[in-house]
Design an enzyme around this catalytic site. Sequence first.
Site, PDB file in Angstrom:
ATOM      1  N   ASN A 285       0.878  -1.173   0.000  1.00  0.00           N
ATOM      2  CA  ASN A 285       0.000   0.000   0.000  1.00  0.00           C
ATOM      3  C   ASN A 285       0.914   1.221   0.000  1.00  0.00           C
ATOM      4  OD1 ASN A 285      -1.780   2.059   0.468  1.00  0.00           O
ATOM      5  ND2 ASN A 285      -2.423   1.362   2.501  1.00  0.00           N
ATOM      6  N   TRP A 286       1.022   1.838  -1.159  1.00  0.00           N
ATOM      7  CA  TRP A 286       1.973   2.955  -1.287  1.00  0.00           C
ATOM      8  C   TRP A 286       1.460   4.229  -0.630  1.00  0.00           C
ATOM      9  CZ3 TRP A 286       3.911   2.620  -7.118  1.00  0.00           C
ATOM     10  CH2 TRP A 286       4.541   1.373  -7.300  1.00  0.00           C
ATOM     11  N   LYS A 287       0.184   4.246  -0.269  1.00  0.00           N
ATOM     12  CA  LYS A 287      -0.441   5.438   0.333  1.00  0.00           C
ATOM     13  C   LYS A 287      -0.185   6.657  -0.557  1.00  0.00           C
ATOM     14  CE  LYS A 287      -0.210   3.153   4.758  1.00  0.00           C
ATOM     15  NZ  LYS A 287      -0.152   3.222   6.211  1.00  0.00           N
TER      16      LYS A 287
ATOM     17  N   HIS B  27      -9.418   0.981   4.839  1.00  0.00           N
ATOM     18  CA  HIS B  27      -8.162   1.204   5.554  1.00  0.00           C
ATOM     19  C   HIS B  27      -8.423   2.157   6.721  1.00  0.00           C
ATOM     20  CE1 HIS B  27      -4.090   2.453   6.502  1.00  0.00           C
ATOM     21  NE2 HIS B  27      -3.695   1.353   5.898  1.00  0.00           N
TER      22      HIS B  27
ATOM     23  N   GLU C  26      -6.888   4.606   7.767  1.00  0.00           N
ATOM     24  CA  GLU C  26      -6.710   6.029   7.432  1.00  0.00           C
ATOM     25  C   GLU C  26      -7.950   6.567   6.717  1.00  0.00           C
ATOM     26  OE1 GLU C  26      -2.960   5.411   5.489  1.00  0.00           O
ATOM     27  OE2 GLU C  26      -2.075   4.935   7.431  1.00  0.00           O
TER      28      GLU C  26
ATOM     29  N   GLU D 193      -5.053  -4.938  10.600  1.00  0.00           N
ATOM     30  CA  GLU D 193      -4.030  -3.915  10.812  1.00  0.00           C
ATOM     31  C   GLU D 193      -4.312  -3.188  12.128  1.00  0.00           C
ATOM     32  OE1 GLU D 193      -2.153  -2.702   6.805  1.00  0.00           O
ATOM     33  OE2 GLU D 193      -3.907  -1.444   7.082  1.00  0.00           O
TER      34      GLU D 193
ATOM     35  N   GLY E  21       2.732   2.371  10.790  1.00  0.00           N
ATOM     36  CA  GLY E  21       3.678   3.483  10.642  1.00  0.00           C
ATOM     37  C   GLY E  21       4.374   3.883  11.927  1.00  0.00           C
TER      38      GLY E  21
ATOM     39  N   SER F 123       3.749  -1.975  10.399  1.00  0.00           N
ATOM     40  CA  SER F 123       5.204  -2.024  10.610  1.00  0.00           C
ATOM     41  C   SER F 123       5.803  -3.387  10.290  1.00  0.00           C
ATOM     42  CB  SER F 123       5.562  -1.587  12.040  1.00  0.00           C
ATOM     43  OG  SER F 123       5.140  -0.254  12.262  1.00  0.00           O
TER      44      SER F 123
ATOM     45  N   GLY G  77       2.948  -1.127   4.257  1.00  0.00           N
ATOM     46  CA  GLY G  77       2.977   0.303   3.956  1.00  0.00           C
ATOM     47  C   GLY G  77       4.396   0.747   3.642  1.00  0.00           C
ATOM     48  N   GLY G  78       5.062   1.345   4.611  1.00  0.00           N
ATOM     49  CA  GLY G  78       6.387   1.944   4.412  1.00  0.00           C
ATOM     50  C   GLY G  78       7.373   1.043   3.675  1.00  0.00           C
TER      51      GLY G  78
HETATM   52  P1  13P Z   1       3.162   0.400   7.667  1.00  0.00           P
HETATM   53  O1  13P Z   1       3.695  -0.879   7.075  1.00  0.00           O
HETATM   54  O2  13P Z   1       3.881   1.624   7.146  1.00  0.00           O
HETATM   55  O3  13P Z   1       3.093   0.351   9.154  1.00  0.00           O
HETATM   56  O4  13P Z   1       1.658   0.565   7.135  1.00  0.00           O
HETATM   57  C1  13P Z   1       0.788  -0.497   7.231  1.00  0.00           C
HETATM   58  C2  13P Z   1      -0.426  -0.145   6.470  1.00  0.00           C
HETATM   59  O5  13P Z   1      -1.171   0.727   6.832  1.00  0.00           O
HETATM   60  C3  13P Z   1      -0.672  -0.880   5.206  1.00  0.00           C
HETATM   61  O6  13P Z   1      -1.941  -0.638   4.726  1.00  0.00           O
END
Ligand code: 13P
Length: 253
Positions: free
Chosen positions: A9-11, A96, A98, A168, A174, A214, A235-236
């Site tokens: 997930n590149w956000k 998600h 967010e 999640e 994050g 994470s 994510g990251g």
């Molecule tokens: P991180 O891997 O950056 O913690 O993010 C997880 C996430 O929200 C994937 O959708």
Amino acid sequence: MRKQIVAGNWKMNTTPEEGIALVKRIMELSTSVPSDVEIVVSPPFTHLYAIASSIKNSRIKAGSQNCAAWKKGAYTGEISVDMISAAGASHVIIGHSERREYFNETSPTLLEKIKLALSSDLTPIFCCGEVLEDRDADMHFDAVKVQIEEVLCKLKSKEVQKIIIAYEPIWAIGTGRTATPEQAQEMHSFIRKIMADKFGDDVANSISILYGGSCKPTNAAEIFAKPDVDGGLIGGASLDAADFIAIAQSFPQ
Ligand code: 13P
């Protein structure tokens, strides 16, 4: 056998140029990942079509990070499931944390989005997870149960079988603070039990449940080793091709 999946997930990161460079590198490195592991990247909408086109003849799949809750029409700024599908994507992340937190997305909207995604032959990746206060108050199972019951339990059996679930925990997203493999396993098995109670063991056992929060090359293997963890939503670490691929290599052999 459940599918093993690593989805990035590149956000809100990368320009189109950076995104294409990233997916090309992921494609190159993916030859080292066992062929039964499904690899998905979810770029921003601006480069979804370009990315999907560039991976067309490869094993990599593309997903979007969201979709509209309406089929088409006067919804300025929204992107429909048909557009996402026509752009070449096969997956869509729905619910998600967010989106829930910053865009006030609630269960009825998420249910609508899932139904639309399925009608457009997209695979929804449905996200759930508790906030830190819920975990600290030992309410994390109740919090996730509500999220699952309000959305997934309202689907038909044949619909739910097409879905991927991502657990999640919000306190792990994050933050560098990962759930322990045991915490992930107990929640994944709890989620699978809810699905089994509603849809039966066969359906529950066929649904891939991903862990997100994470997840890194350093911790993926111990998390993926747990029996109810079928991969990760990353994510990251998905913004670094080598890290993302290292995570995709972390399934037990
Ligand atoms: P991180 O891997 O950056 O913690 O993010 C997880 C996430 O929200 C994937 O959708």
